[in-house]
Design a protein around this motif. Structure first.
Motif: not given
Length: 251
Positions: A48-52, A75-78, A83-90
């Protein structure tokens, strides 16, 4: 393999195109950028895919909910861009796996044609010690990209992010396959906003394998590059389809 598709950007360089729609939904050959990515990854076995989401989040949500892909896209609302790394870690929990599976990280404001499974195999057969596989491509505007230098194994030995006189034209395509160990490094930075190009890649020099996309890859981040993609892509896509048909007929 799961993937994170980054689609939250403001798209300021694409204004006025992005005044009313998000960058990931601008159309090329009558199809939104995000649809190209979801389709190619799904067909390549990545889901599956996650889209921010952030900019015009409601429009991205509506697109996904009314698409054939809704069953395997989350989907996840930000609220605040991380940032790319911050979104990944979150969103680490989305990628947690008992099998310690690799994951794919994609900037959805690019347009790309490539063999997904060849990309995956490149990572599986990566040189010892590499924890990242980076997609690369030849850029016509190296001063606007992150230019790489590699050794004889194809491992990144130097990275030049948007410098005036870069030493070449082979660029970072901002599409990666990562080991789960990336989360330990991201957490060690102890901050919310993490930029992949400045906070991560420099620390992994010598440990980044490369996969060169020689089919098609373009950063659709400016009006000029968007217009170029609109002109280039249909012919390249048709050529790929014709080649695939000829291959099947030959078999």
């Amino acid at each position: 393999m799961k993937a994170l598709l980054l689609a939250a950007g403001l798209g300021t360089r694409l204004q006025p195109l992005t005044n009313k729609i998000p960058k990931c939904l601008i159309e090329i050959d009558e199809k939104p950028l995000l649809e190209y990515w979801i389709s190619i990854l799904y067909k390549g076995g990545v889901h599956p895919l996650l889209v921010n989401l952030h900019h015009h989040a409601d429009k991205v949500t509506n697109f996904i909910n009314n698409s054939p892909y809704r069953e395997f896209v989350t989907t996840v609302y930000e609220e605040k861009l991380l940032g790319t790394g911050g979104t990944l870690l979150k969103n680490q929990s989305f990628f947690e796996s008992e099998k310690n599976e690799q994951l794919m990280l994609v900037h959805a404001d690019n347009l790309s044609l490539f063999d997904v499974q060849a990309f995956v195999k490149s990572h599986q057969n990566r040189p010892l010690g590499c924890e990242i596989t980076m997609m690369t491509f030849k850029t016509p505007t190296p001063q606007t990209c992150g230019i790489i230098e590699t050794d004889e194994r194809g491992c990144v030995q130097a990275f030049h992010e948007k410098v005036a006189n870069p030493p070449g034209d082979v660029a970072n395509g901002a599409v990666y396959i990562l080991e789960q160990s990336i989360f330990d490094y991201l957490a060690s930075l102890k901050k919310d906003f993490i930029d992949f190009s400045t906070d991560v890649i420099p620390k992994y020099i010598g440990r980044i394998n490369t996969f060169h996309n020689d089919v098609y890859h373009r950063d659709v981040g400016t009006v000029e590059s968007y217009q170029a993609a609109c002109m280039e892509y249909p012919a390249i896509a048709n050529k790929q389809k014709k080649s695939a048909v000829e291959t099947v007929e030959a078999e």
